[in-house]
Structure formats: structure tokens, C-alpha cells
Scaffold this motif. Sequence first.
Motif, PDB file in Angstrom:
ATOM      1  N   GLU A   1       3.696  -6.047  -2.469  1.00  0.00           N
ATOM      2  CA  GLU A   1       3.011  -5.818  -1.211  1.00  0.00           C
ATOM      3  C   GLU A   1       1.584  -6.373  -1.245  1.00  0.00           C
ATOM      4  N   GLY A   2       1.403  -7.498  -1.953  1.00  0.00           N
ATOM      5  CA  GLY A   2       0.094  -8.133  -2.017  1.00  0.00           C
ATOM      6  C   GLY A   2      -0.817  -7.613  -3.114  1.00  0.00           C
TER       7      GLY A   2
ATOM      8  N   ALA B   1      10.065  -2.097   0.876  1.00  0.00           N
ATOM      9  CA  ALA B   1       9.774  -3.346   0.169  1.00  0.00           C
ATOM     10  C   ALA B   1      10.247  -3.292  -1.273  1.00  0.00           C
ATOM     11  N   THR B   2      10.763  -4.424  -1.744  1.00  0.00           N
ATOM     12  CA  THR B   2      11.202  -4.528  -3.134  1.00  0.00           C
ATOM     13  C   THR B   2      10.116  -5.190  -3.962  1.00  0.00           C
ATOM     14  N   PHE B   3      10.112  -4.864  -5.246  1.00  0.00           N
ATOM     15  CA  PHE B   3       9.197  -5.528  -6.171  1.00  0.00           C
ATOM     16  C   PHE B   3       9.968  -6.626  -6.892  1.00  0.00           C
ATOM     17  N   ARG B   4       9.422  -7.808  -6.857  1.00  0.00           N
ATOM     18  CA  ARG B   4      10.003  -8.917  -7.601  1.00  0.00           C
ATOM     19  C   ARG B   4       8.960  -9.424  -8.578  1.00  0.00           C
TER      20      ARG B   4
ATOM     21  N   GLN C   1       0.558   4.604   0.994  1.00  0.00           N
ATOM     22  CA  GLN C   1       1.191   3.660   1.915  1.00  0.00           C
ATOM     23  C   GLN C   1       2.687   3.560   1.668  1.00  0.00           C
ATOM     24  N   ARG C   2       3.112   3.614   0.397  1.00  0.00           N
ATOM     25  CA  ARG C   2       4.540   3.583   0.089  1.00  0.00           C
ATOM     26  C   ARG C   2       5.235   4.820   0.668  1.00  0.00           C
ATOM     27  N   ARG C   3       4.562   5.973   0.572  1.00  0.00           N
ATOM     28  CA  ARG C   3       5.122   7.210   1.099  1.00  0.00           C
ATOM     29  C   ARG C   3       5.247   7.156   2.619  1.00  0.00           C
TER      30      ARG C   3
END
Length: 232
Positions: A31-32, A21-24, A57-59
Amino acid sequence: MKKKKLVVLTGAGISAESGIATFRAADGLWEGYDVMEVASPQGWRKNPALVLDFYNQRRKNALEAQPNAGHLALAELERDFDVTVITQNVDDLHERAGSSQVLHLHGKLFESRSTLDERLVYPIKGWELNLGEKCARGSQLRPNIVWFGEAVPMMEKAVEETLQADIFLVVGTSLVVYPAAGLLDYVSDETPIIVVDPKLPVVRKRPNLHLFEENASTGMLKVATLVREQYS
């Protein structure tokens, strides 16, 4: 013959194709999550358990992801060029694709560091880092990530690499996050700049500017042909 130096700045776009997922920043959510709750020193002080869970969770997500054709094409360019990848990404997909010189501006997802002494850095095996896991000096370990409001310790090294570039390549980044975006200011007008992104960022017109309005996976195949034919 000495290989030409190819310096590559990569961003979230290259990993997005691998399912990361990318951060915008437009909505301030990742991610919420409110990004300041999970990626700032204030958020860490307020709720370290939430921050640790977020990066766990990212890992987990990163372990399930695989390098894509863009990562692989970059790694293969080492056969013909002296390649240094400067990445804004914290995942390890460049390394897993075979890139040997990777400089992580924003830290490494699979490392932890001491909250007491930032020089104490440890690898994370698997995907979990939990409350109660401590450094050699007895302080809680935190993700080895550069959070909002923190200094970017690898920036000086990134500038050094950029100043030596014979070719400068930008892949999958909007060029709006500083200080990383400022690296273009250190590229001489004589040095070719190549940009690959489906939503091309604004780059001032200059000689030897090549723009590929494509995803990294397809754009990098064209870039590989271009640099080998024109600049090797």
C-alpha cells in the motif's frame, strides 16, 4: 458417521476479491509503504505512530469489506466435513462468513497485545489503536500481528492439524511465504491436495492432486462439488 477432516490453507488471494490489498514482496511495498517500516520490530521501535496508523487503515478497510463467495463456500463445507481453516490472513472474513475453526498464522488484525507481555491480548473495537493505549501492566499496546523476523506461534498447531488431514486444500496463496508454505511437506502422499489460485503455485506432482486455475470465488464452487462427490 464421523466427518472427514478437511484442512484448508488460505492466503491473501481469497481476501483480495473482497477488496483487501495483498502484499507482494517483489517491490517490498505494501500500500505504498516499505514493508519493513510497518511490519517489523525494527519499524515499530523506529516509528510506532506510523505502524499504528498503517494498521488503523488496514482495519478500516477490513471493516468495509465483506466475505466473498470463496469464504462462504468454505464455511458451508462444515455441513459435510470437519473443516479447519489455517489462514495467513489477519482479517476476520472467514469468521464473518461462518467458519467456526480458524487458525490465524500471522495474527489477528482486530486484536492488540502488550509490548511487555505477549500473553496480554485485547480485542480492538472499531478500527483505531493509538499511542497511549496501554495494557494492564502499563505498556503500549501494539497490533497482535506476526511481523517479519518474529516467530509464528501458531505454526505447531497448524502442523498438528495438517498431519490429521483427510483432504488438504490450498486457496489463494503463492506458497512462497514460509513457514506456512512448508505445511504441504506434512501432507501424506495418500492425502488428496486441491489447489485454487488464478496463478497456480508450483506443487510437486503426486496422486490425487487437483489444480483449479481460478479465483477463489469461482474455484471454490467447483471444489465443493469435487470433495462432496469424491471424498465425503
